[in-house]
Scaffold this motif. Sequence first.
Motif, PDB file in Angstrom:
ATOM      1  N   THR A   4       0.795  -1.226   0.000  1.00 25.61           N
ATOM      2  CA  THR A   4       0.000   0.000   0.000  1.00 25.61           C
ATOM      3  C   THR A   4       0.833   1.284   0.000  1.00 25.61           C
ATOM      4  OG1 THR A   4      -0.116   0.105   2.424  1.00 25.61           O
ATOM      5  CG2 THR A   4      -1.792  -1.218   1.293  1.00 25.61           C
ATOM      6  N   LEU A   5       2.039   1.218   0.571  1.00 24.99           N
ATOM      7  CA  LEU A   5       2.871   2.409   0.788  1.00 24.99           C
ATOM      8  C   LEU A   5       2.086   3.483   1.549  1.00 24.99           C
ATOM      9  CD1 LEU A   5       4.959   2.750  -2.510  1.00 24.99           C
ATOM     10  CD2 LEU A   5       5.678   1.836  -0.299  1.00 24.99           C
ATOM     11  N   LYS A   6       1.345   3.032   2.568  1.00 28.34           N
ATOM     12  CA  LYS A   6       0.607   3.926   3.445  1.00 28.34           C
ATOM     13  C   LYS A   6       1.366   4.087   4.762  1.00 28.34           C
ATOM     14  CE  LYS A   6      -3.153   4.888   1.058  1.00 28.34           C
ATOM     15  NZ  LYS A   6      -3.473   6.280   0.652  1.00 28.34           N
ATOM     16  N   TYR A   7       1.330   5.288   5.322  1.00 24.74           N
ATOM     17  CA  TYR A   7       2.080   5.572   6.548  1.00 24.74           C
ATOM     18  C   TYR A   7       1.658   4.696   7.720  1.00 24.74           C
ATOM     19  CZ  TYR A   7       4.134   8.140  10.438  1.00 24.74           C
ATOM     20  OH  TYR A   7       4.839   8.474  11.563  1.00 24.74           O
ATOM     21  N   PRO A   8       0.358   4.467   7.979  1.00 25.47           N
ATOM     22  CA  PRO A   8      -0.002   3.575   9.097  1.00 25.47           C
ATOM     23  C   PRO A   8       0.594   2.174   8.948  1.00 25.47           C
ATOM     24  CG  PRO A   8      -1.908   4.829   8.390  1.00 25.47           C
ATOM     25  CD  PRO A   8      -0.852   5.074   7.372  1.00 25.47           C
ATOM     26  N   MET A   9       0.618   1.643   7.727  1.00 21.26           N
ATOM     27  CA  MET A   9       1.203   0.326   7.502  1.00 21.26           C
ATOM     28  C   MET A   9       2.725   0.363   7.675  1.00 21.26           C
ATOM     29  SD  MET A   9      -1.340  -1.659   7.032  1.00 21.26           S
ATOM     30  CE  MET A   9      -2.137  -0.592   8.235  1.00 21.26           C
ATOM     31  N   GLN A  10       3.321   1.503   7.353  1.00 23.96           N
ATOM     32  CA  GLN A  10       4.753   1.672   7.592  1.00 23.96           C
ATOM     33  C   GLN A  10       5.062   1.569   9.079  1.00 23.96           C
ATOM     34  OE1 GLN A  10       6.386   5.352   6.098  1.00 23.96           O
ATOM     35  NE2 GLN A  10       8.346   5.089   7.166  1.00 23.96           N
ATOM     36  N   LEU A  11       4.201   2.174   9.899  1.00 19.90           N
ATOM     37  CA  LEU A  11       4.406   2.100  11.344  1.00 19.90           C
ATOM     38  C   LEU A  11       4.250   0.666  11.850  1.00 19.90           C
ATOM     39  CD1 LEU A  11       2.580   5.302  12.679  1.00 19.90           C
ATOM     40  CD2 LEU A  11       5.027   4.935  12.351  1.00 19.90           C
ATOM     41  N   VAL A  12       3.258  -0.056  11.329  1.00 18.29           N
ATOM     42  CA  VAL A  12       3.087  -1.452  11.732  1.00 18.29           C
ATOM     43  C   VAL A  12       4.342  -2.245  11.403  1.00 18.29           C
ATOM     44  CG1 VAL A  12       1.772  -3.569  11.342  1.00 18.29           C
ATOM     45  CG2 VAL A  12       0.578  -1.380  11.489  1.00 18.29           C
ATOM     46  N   ASP A  13       4.875  -2.040  10.215  1.00 14.52           N
ATOM     47  CA  ASP A  13       6.084  -2.745   9.776  1.00 14.52           C
ATOM     48  C   ASP A  13       7.271  -2.410  10.670  1.00 14.52           C
ATOM     49  OD1 ASP A  13       8.209  -3.907   8.386  1.00 14.52           O
ATOM     50  OD2 ASP A  13       8.261  -2.327   6.876  1.00 14.52           O
ATOM     51  N   GLU A  14       7.551  -1.143  10.807  1.00 12.42           N
ATOM     52  CA  GLU A  14       8.799  -0.731  11.465  1.00 12.42           C
ATOM     53  C   GLU A  14       8.725  -0.883  12.988  1.00 12.42           C
ATOM     54  OE1 GLU A  14      10.443   2.472   8.198  1.00 12.42           O
ATOM     55  OE2 GLU A  14       9.131   3.200   9.787  1.00 12.42           O
ATOM     56  N   LEU A  15       7.591  -0.541  13.582  1.00 12.04           N
ATOM     57  CA  LEU A  15       7.516  -0.604  15.040  1.00 12.04           C
ATOM     58  C   LEU A  15       7.410  -2.040  15.539  1.00 12.04           C
ATOM     59  CD1 LEU A  15       5.233   2.468  15.795  1.00 12.04           C
ATOM     60  CD2 LEU A  15       7.719   2.271  16.057  1.00 12.04           C
ATOM     61  N   SER A  16       6.826  -2.936  14.739  1.00 10.37           N
ATOM     62  CA  SER A  16       6.794  -4.336  15.165  1.00 10.37           C
ATOM     63  C   SER A  16       8.193  -4.920  15.227  1.00 10.37           C
ATOM     64  CB  SER A  16       5.903  -5.154  14.225  1.00 10.37           C
ATOM     65  OG  SER A  16       6.389  -5.103  12.891  1.00 10.37           O
ATOM     66  N   MET A  17       9.110  -4.412  14.396  1.00  7.91           N
ATOM     67  CA  MET A  17      10.512  -4.828  14.489  1.00  7.91           C
ATOM     68  C   MET A  17      11.094  -4.421  15.837  1.00  7.91           C
ATOM     69  SD  MET A  17      11.630  -3.622  10.647  1.00  7.91           S
ATOM     70  CE  MET A  17      13.377  -3.882  10.910  1.00  7.91           C
ATOM     71  N   ILE A  18      10.767  -3.206  16.278  1.00  5.66           N
ATOM     72  CA  ILE A  18      11.254  -2.712  17.572  1.00  5.66           C
ATOM     73  C   ILE A  18      10.652  -3.529  18.709  1.00  5.66           C
ATOM     74  CG2 ILE A  18      11.273  -0.739  19.143  1.00  5.66           C
ATOM     75  CD1 ILE A  18      13.098  -0.320  16.771  1.00  5.66           C
ATOM     76  N   TYR A  19       9.349  -3.789  18.653  1.00  8.21           N
ATOM     77  CA  TYR A  19       8.680  -4.502  19.745  1.00  8.21           C
ATOM     78  C   TYR A  19       9.202  -5.935  19.869  1.00  8.21           C
ATOM     79  CZ  TYR A  19       5.383  -0.604  19.286  1.00  8.21           C
ATOM     80  OH  TYR A  19       4.817   0.641  19.217  1.00  8.21           O
ATOM     81  N   THR A  20       9.399  -6.599  18.735  1.00  9.38           N
ATOM     82  CA  THR A  20       9.911  -7.973  18.780  1.00  9.38           C
ATOM     83  C   THR A  20      11.314  -8.011  19.355  1.00  9.38           C
ATOM     84  OG1 THR A  20       8.564  -8.551  16.851  1.00  9.38           O
ATOM     85  CG2 THR A  20      10.378 -10.029  17.397  1.00  9.38           C
ATOM     86  N   THR A  21      12.134  -7.042  18.991  1.00 12.37           N
ATOM     87  CA  THR A  21      13.493  -6.987  19.532  1.00 12.37           C
ATOM     88  C   THR A  21      13.469  -6.670  21.025  1.00 12.37           C
ATOM     89  OG1 THR A  21      14.242  -6.182  17.374  1.00 12.37           O
ATOM     90  CG2 THR A  21      15.796  -6.008  19.191  1.00 12.37           C
ATOM     91  N   CYS A  22      12.526  -5.841  21.459  1.00  9.67           N
ATOM     92  CA  CYS A  22      12.392  -5.558  22.898  1.00  9.67           C
ATOM     93  C   CYS A  22      11.980  -6.815  23.666  1.00  9.67           C
ATOM     94  CB  CYS A  22      11.379  -4.443  23.122  1.00  9.67           C
ATOM     95  SG  CYS A  22      12.005  -2.781  22.747  1.00  9.67           S
ATOM     96  N   LEU A  23      11.168  -7.684  23.049  1.00  2.14           N
ATOM     97  CA  LEU A  23      10.825  -8.953  23.690  1.00  2.14           C
ATOM     98  C   LEU A  23      12.074  -9.802  23.907  1.00  2.14           C
ATOM     99  CD1 LEU A  23       7.567 -10.018  21.800  1.00  2.14           C
ATOM    100  CD2 LEU A  23       7.763  -9.460  24.233  1.00  2.14           C
ATOM    101  N   MET A  24      12.932  -9.878  22.883  1.00  2.00           N
ATOM    102  CA  MET A  24      14.172 -10.629  23.017  1.00  2.00           C
ATOM    103  C   MET A  24      15.117  -9.957  24.010  1.00  2.00           C
ATOM    104  SD  MET A  24      13.920 -13.406  21.378  1.00  2.00           S
ATOM    105  CE  MET A  24      15.622 -13.957  21.378  1.00  2.00           C
TER     106      MET A  24
END
Length: 323
Positions: free
Chosen positions: A90-110
């Motif tokens: 989609t190249l939509k900003y909300p989807m960009q946040l889902v993509d990029e911030l989920s990387m941060i959250y998963t790394t914070c879990l580890m």
Amino acid sequence: MPAWLPAIQYPPEQEGYWAPITSTLDWCEENYYATRYSAEIVNTFTNLLFMYLAYKGMKNCWINGHDRIFFITFFGYLVVGSGSFAFHATLKYPMQLVDELSMIYTTCLMFWATFAYSRPQPVQLLLGIFSGSLALFITGYYHWVQDPTFHQNAYAILTAIVLFRSIFVMEANIRPYFRKRHEDHQKAQQDPVSSHAEKAEKRRQDDRDRIILKTMWTMIALGLSVFLGGFGIWTLDNKYCSKLRAWRHEIGLPWGVLLEGHGWWHLMTGTGAYFYIVWGIWLRVCLNGQQDDFEMVWPSFLTSLPRVERRVVAGNGSVKKTN
């Protein structure tokens, strides 16, 4: 492109179903050239590897009873792949946040899993609060500045901290443990009271643990090489985008997709991240002293992916593996 190799010209870009583009990033792949329903079709569908490996990882954790944090981490890994799929489609900003911030959250879990292991309950709680607060800070600050460089640097720093901490835990807690057992074995050889069976068991444990440590370092080296290789290709894709686009149009489809650097980044970093999570599971098993209860199943270093499975003892005393 040789004349005998069939190819078709790249179609022109078309009006996209998800237009207009609102993301702060637009990658090197041409937009909406293949279908109006996916802005970047290669960058979209290479995320299917994330989803497949996440499914395999969650299934393995469920069947073999691995610590719950690793099932949650693989679920986060699935969200990363799904978010990236939606972002590139989609190249939509909300989807960009889902993509990029989920990387941060998963790394914070580890991050929490690595630093909180074997700590007292109050310390685990404090580390959980810190990890959650860090994730919220990165979320808020990134949404405020909307600078992709901040996200990339935050992710790289977090990943490096978790990786080096895990290596330290492995060396500080496992290697001295192996060495101590080896020293005990040497003493047992001089102890006339020790039985032959006891000496043989100590030798078996020493041999087993040397193989385990070697496998761990192989996983680290291979996973890190694949991950950094993907990062290198992505960097070249950003730097030489105009040249790569010209080459893609020159050789045509479907061969041009092999020059989609960001797609290779998805495939390689997805594989490298999978290696890291499985290594974390195997490290936790060894820290718990369960090396004889589980095994690393990795038939080929280059053509298969590793997994940690529980050993199941059949009624006749033989050992069989779970599927």
